[in-house]
Design a protein around this motif. Structure first.
Motif, PDB file in Angstrom:
ATOM      1  N   GLN A  13      61.523   1.932 108.494  1.00  0.00           N
ATOM      2  CA  GLN A  13      61.411   1.430 107.114  1.00  0.00           C
ATOM      3  C   GLN A  13      62.093   0.070 106.954  1.00  0.00           C
ATOM      4  O   GLN A  13      61.682  -0.750 106.138  1.00  0.00           O
ATOM      5  CB  GLN A  13      62.046   2.430 106.127  1.00  0.00           C
ATOM      6  CG  GLN A  13      61.309   3.755 106.051  1.00  0.00           C
ATOM      7  CD  GLN A  13      61.914   4.786 106.982  1.00  0.00           C
ATOM      8  OE1 GLN A  13      62.160   4.489 108.144  1.00  0.00           O
ATOM      9  NE2 GLN A  13      62.143   5.987 106.472  1.00  0.00           N
ATOM     10  N   GLU A  14      63.148  -0.153 107.743  1.00  0.00           N
ATOM     11  CA  GLU A  14      63.843  -1.438 107.675  1.00  0.00           C
ATOM     12  C   GLU A  14      62.962  -2.566 108.232  1.00  0.00           C
ATOM     13  O   GLU A  14      63.012  -3.704 107.751  1.00  0.00           O
ATOM     14  CB  GLU A  14      65.158  -1.356 108.449  1.00  0.00           C
ATOM     15  CG  GLU A  14      66.164  -0.372 107.865  1.00  0.00           C
ATOM     16  CD  GLU A  14      67.416  -0.257 108.709  1.00  0.00           C
ATOM     17  OE1 GLU A  14      68.337  -1.079 108.511  1.00  0.00           O
ATOM     18  OE2 GLU A  14      67.467   0.649 109.561  1.00  0.00           O
ATOM     19  N   ILE A  15      62.160  -2.240 109.236  1.00  0.00           N
ATOM     20  CA  ILE A  15      61.226  -3.230 109.790  1.00  0.00           C
ATOM     21  C   ILE A  15      60.154  -3.553 108.749  1.00  0.00           C
ATOM     22  O   ILE A  15      59.757  -4.717 108.568  1.00  0.00           O
ATOM     23  CB  ILE A  15      60.579  -2.700 111.087  1.00  0.00           C
ATOM     24  CG1 ILE A  15      61.652  -2.321 112.111  1.00  0.00           C
ATOM     25  CG2 ILE A  15      59.623  -3.741 111.659  1.00  0.00           C
ATOM     26  CD1 ILE A  15      62.519  -3.466 112.552  1.00  0.00           C
ATOM     27  N   THR A  16      59.703  -2.515 108.048  1.00  0.00           N
ATOM     28  CA  THR A  16      58.731  -2.744 106.978  1.00  0.00           C
ATOM     29  C   THR A  16      59.306  -3.690 105.926  1.00  0.00           C
ATOM     30  O   THR A  16      58.613  -4.602 105.437  1.00  0.00           O
ATOM     31  CB  THR A  16      58.342  -1.407 106.327  1.00  0.00           C
ATOM     32  OG1 THR A  16      57.777  -0.547 107.322  1.00  0.00           O
ATOM     33  CG2 THR A  16      57.344  -1.613 105.208  1.00  0.00           C
ATOM     34  N   LYS A  17      60.585  -3.490 105.575  1.00  0.00           N
ATOM     35  CA  LYS A  17      61.242  -4.358 104.583  1.00  0.00           C
ATOM     36  C   LYS A  17      61.302  -5.795 105.095  1.00  0.00           C
ATOM     37  O   LYS A  17      61.085  -6.747 104.324  1.00  0.00           O
ATOM     38  CB  LYS A  17      62.661  -3.833 104.318  1.00  0.00           C
ATOM     39  CG  LYS A  17      63.516  -4.719 103.410  1.00  0.00           C
ATOM     40  CD  LYS A  17      63.078  -4.702 101.982  1.00  0.00           C
ATOM     41  CE  LYS A  17      63.945  -5.583 101.091  1.00  0.00           C
ATOM     42  NZ  LYS A  17      65.373  -5.196 101.061  1.00  0.00           N
ATOM     43  N   LEU A  18      61.579  -5.979 106.385  1.00  0.00           N
ATOM     44  CA  LEU A  18      61.630  -7.332 106.945  1.00  0.00           C
ATOM     45  C   LEU A  18      60.299  -8.048 106.745  1.00  0.00           C
ATOM     46  O   LEU A  18      60.264  -9.216 106.324  1.00  0.00           O
ATOM     47  CB  LEU A  18      61.995  -7.276 108.427  1.00  0.00           C
ATOM     48  CG  LEU A  18      62.128  -8.623 109.157  1.00  0.00           C
ATOM     49  CD1 LEU A  18      63.211  -8.553 110.241  1.00  0.00           C
ATOM     50  CD2 LEU A  18      60.818  -9.066 109.815  1.00  0.00           C
TER      51      LEU A  18
END
Length: 569
Positions: free
Chosen positions: A247-252
């Motif tokens: 999910q953090e990669i999606t936010k990036l």
């Protein structure tokens, strides 16, 4: 502004500030210099307050400068060329600092190759870019929308450059919750030595988000092979190894989509055996999403600041040895200029033992841990009393130094020392000092940052530290802090750990690795990832446990290629 009052900061950092002396004799930041912009950082201010060395010593007894120089000549003449080592640091990065090296190269002494700092990462960039590592112009950084600080605490290590971009969207990638991470819109607190895995994971997401730079990919080689590397394992498998959620990669990607992106690379991700491969993976990801060769954005690291200039001080040595693994005990005469290997080099115990078995000449502006083992100390003139030019590795601007105070008669500049030795050994004198300086001041090199040739990374062989890690072991990280620079100024000798480890502040522990051990005191910090410990640069205990080894390709130090254990002492 009177150009005769200009003075360049000689310190080893990205910003390369320029100052001037006002009517009252005070040192002020130059407003005409885009990066300095009228301000002095903490380290430059500390440097200006230093009590510089003004006395020569032989066997701990004060002597005159003339006596020290005569002893130096006698010792060199009495020592076989193969038994002489010239060891230079980055305490001052002005172009004239290489003057003394030219003498020792002509004499036939052994010089060093490689680096304690950045060359592993530089090689990784060069391997993908046809042998060139040059930063884009600052304007492209200033005009970009998003800044990815990858292993670089920009707000601390590049405080002046940070002021130019502090209103941007920031993403930090770092195992430590740095000052920059705390002010970022997103912090990916990854596990150490997984940066190459993150680069591959980001490339997978870029493909899913249709963010490939098809134009750049089609014009250069290897993108298909690089993408094959990226899709060689399931997405979910990255969560455990890298230590972050998908999910953090999606936010990036939500933050960078349709934005111009600048990547500021720091030293941390390349302090490993395969550091060049790791950096090449990051650079290939940057190329894949279209960071390179755009009107805005790009990738910045420590570039080759001398690229495009004709070298004015040539030091072609027949014999060179890797800097991180120097065995001082193998040389009868060791000449150390502007550095503190007892603190900054790997395997402190071996460094000290080697110095104790050699005749050590220390040439510098301040006393330090290494000068304690010197037989002969020769004082170098301070940066305030000699002319020089500083070429920046952080940006394309240069800074100029003129005499702003009288030179102490008991000190000698690098240029003067080199010509003194040239005369004593009947070598040709160096070019006129003004001629050398004017060449660098007046020469305007073209912008070589446009990447004409690029090859994406096609093979990746990195041995992960997490596969070796045992339950009682921690990743050992080294990092820079605000109030010190390498081994200069206000040094912090604590080992920083996460409170979950169960130690109390000021506990004295035994820090152990396969390479050595040392006693050190603890400080707790929530900013440190649970599986890591941190020693800040200049910590005099840190290098008792670091590898006395070099990387696979660049003869450079691999300080973080180690797992450590901690026991209450």
């Amino acid at each position: 502004m009177n150009s005769n009052n200009l003075v360049a900061c000689p310190l080893d950092c990205f910003d390369t500030c320029q100052a001037f002396v006002d009517e009252k004799g005070n040192l002020k930041g130059s407003k005409e210099h885009l990066v300095t912009h009228g301000k002095l950082c903490v380290n430059f201010a500390n440097l200006a307050k230093e009590e510089f060395l003004t006395k020569a010593y032989f066997e701990d007894k004060e002597i005159s400068l003339e006596e020290s120089l005569n002893i130096l000549v006698e010792k060199i003449k009495a020592t076989k060329k193969e038994d002489v080592l010239f060891y230079k640091g980055a305490g001052n990065l002005g172009v004239m600092q290489n003057s003394v090296k030219t003498f020792f190269a002509k004499y036939g002494a052994t010089l060093t190759k490689g680096s304690l700092c950045d060359e592993t990462g530089s090689l990784g960039l060069e391997l993908g870019r046809g042998g060139i590592n040059v930063n884009p112009p600052l304007e492209k950084l200033i005009n970009s929308d998003v800044i990815i600080a990858w292993g670089r605490n920009v707000a601390v290590t590049s405080s002046h450059m940070y002021d130019l971009i502090k209103d941007k969207t920031f993403i930090t990638i770092d195992p430590i919750r740095t000052k920059t991470a705390k002010i970022s819109d997103l912090h990916l607190q990854i596990n150490p030595k997984t940066d190459h895995e993150l680069a591959l994971l980001l490339t997978r997401f870029a493909h899913m988000e249709n963010l490939e730079d098809e134009s750049f990919i089609n014009e250069h080689e290897g993108a298909e092979w690089f993408f094959d590397l990226a899709k060689s394992r399931p997405l979910i498998s990255y969560e455990e190894t890298i230590g972050i959620k998908l999910q953090e990669i999606t936010k990036l990607f939500e933050l960078i989509k349709d934005k111009s992106v600048s990547i500021l690379l720091g030293l941390g991700p390349q302090k490993y055996y395969e550091g060049a491969q790791i950096f090449r993976a990051i650079d290939s990801f940057a190329a894949y999403i279209g960071v390179h060769n755009k009107s805005k954005g790009g990738l910045w690291y420590l570039d080759d600041s001398s690229y495009g200039y004709e070298k004015q001080l040539v030091a072609e040595a027949k014999n060179k040895i890797a800097l991180p693994t120097v065995d001082f005990s193998k040389f009868k005469l060791v000449f150390i200029q502007g550095t503190d290997p007892v603190v900054t080099a790997p395997n402190t115990k071996k460094v000290i033992e080697g110095l104790q078995n050699s005749f050590v000449v220390f040439y510098g502006t301040v006393l330090n841990e290494t000068s304690k083992y010197a037989d002969l100390i020769i004082p170098s003139s301070s940066f305030l009393s000699k002319k020089d030019v500083r070429l920046s590795y952080g940006h394309e601007l240069k800074a100029i130094s003129n005499y702003i105070e009288s030179k102490n008669e008991n000190t000698i500049t690098e240029y003067e020392l080199a010509n003194f030795l040239n005369e004593k050994f009947a070598f040709e004198k160096l070019k006129d000092e003004e001629e050398i300086l004017n060449y660098y001041i007046n020469t305007k090199v073209e912008d070589y940052s446009f990447i004409k040739k690029f090859e994406f990374l096609e093979e990746l062989e990195v041995e992960s530290l997490y596969e070796k890690q045992k339950e009682n072991q921690y990743y050992f990280l080294t990092s820079k802090r605000k109030n010190s620079l390498n081994s200069q100024f206000k040094i912090d000798n604590y080992l920083y750990v996460n409170p979950c480890l169960g130690f109390n502040n000021e506990d004295e522990v035994l820090l152990k690795s396969p390479y050595g051990q040392t006693k050190i005191k603890i400080k707790n910090s929530e900013d440190i990832k649970e599986n890591c410990v941190v020693a800040y640069s200049g910590n005099k205990y840190a290098n008792y446990v670091t590898p006395f080894l070099t990387d696979e390709a660049a003869n450079s130090a691999i300080f973080q290629e180690v797992l450590v254990e901690i026991e209450l002492s």
